[in-house]
Write a protein that holds these residues in place. Structure first.
Motif, PDB file in Angstrom:
ATOM      1  N   VAL A  68       0.839  -1.196   0.000  1.00 58.05           N
ATOM      2  CA  VAL A  68       0.000   0.000   0.000  1.00 58.05           C
ATOM      3  C   VAL A  68       0.882   1.258   0.000  1.00 58.05           C
ATOM      4  N   VAL A  69       1.933   1.237   0.761  1.00 56.94           N
ATOM      5  CA  VAL A  69       2.878   2.360   0.781  1.00 56.94           C
ATOM      6  C   VAL A  69       3.519   2.532  -0.593  1.00 56.94           C
ATOM      7  N   ARG A  70       3.852   1.416  -1.248  1.00 55.16           N
ATOM      8  CA  ARG A  70       4.410   1.463  -2.608  1.00 55.16           C
ATOM      9  C   ARG A  70       3.392   2.077  -3.561  1.00 55.16           C
ATOM     10  N   ARG A  71       2.133   1.675  -3.430  1.00 59.01           N
ATOM     11  CA  ARG A  71       1.091   2.238  -4.294  1.00 59.01           C
ATOM     12  C   ARG A  71       0.980   3.755  -4.109  1.00 59.01           C
ATOM     13  N   ASP A  72       1.073   4.196  -2.868  1.00 58.11           N
ATOM     14  CA  ASP A  72       1.029   5.639  -2.604  1.00 58.11           C
ATOM     15  C   ASP A  72       2.162   6.363  -3.329  1.00 58.11           C
TER      16      ASP A  72
END
Length: 144
Positions: A68-72
């Motif tokens: 999720v952090v990567r997606r952000d």
């Protein structure tokens, strides 16, 4: 008031059509969609945001996961390029009709979807974009 969103949720709101993880999540998302459609601005945050709120009570909410952090990060990078402005924590955005249309055109042609790689919702989002965003809850032209 201001809606708090993490960067990849700027992509998710483009295709939000009333589907989600559970009824509480959908009810909350519907409220947020109404606020954005009503003209509230958005402030970018790091980590869980207003959309994530109903999931935070789960034993292991995915909102904190590395994916999720990567997606952000990926969403912020592609959107900053598309919008020709910073898309970073603390930045405020107004998602007016012109901005939504511009983002949706780029989303439909795949130009800003790098963050969507591996997302379970990607096929649904592709279908909604392919249908011309007919089902979305935040439609261009709805801002008051």
């Amino acid at each position: 008031m201001t809606v708090r969103l993490r960067a990849h949720h700027l992509l998710c709101i483009l295709t939000y059509a009333g589907k989600g993880y559970n009824p509480a999540f959908v009810a909350n998302y519907d409220t947020i969609a109404g606020r954005i459609a009503g003209g509230e601005d958005v402030v970018l945050v790091s980590g869980p945001d207003d959309i994530c709120a109903p999931l935070l009570a789960d034993a292991d909410p995915h909102c904190h996961g590395a994916n999720v952090v990567r997606r952000d990060r990926q969403a912020a990078e592609t959107l900053a390029e598309l919008l020709s402005r910073p898309v970073a924590v603390g930045e405020r955005l107004v998602l007016d009709d012109a901005t939504l249309v511009h983002m949706r055109e780029a989303f439909a042609r795949g130009a800003i979807r790098r963050a969507c790689t591996g997302c379970a919702w990607a096929p649904l989002c592709s279908s909604i974009a392919g249908d011309g965003y007919a089902e979305v809850r935040i439609a261009a032209g709805t801002a008051t």
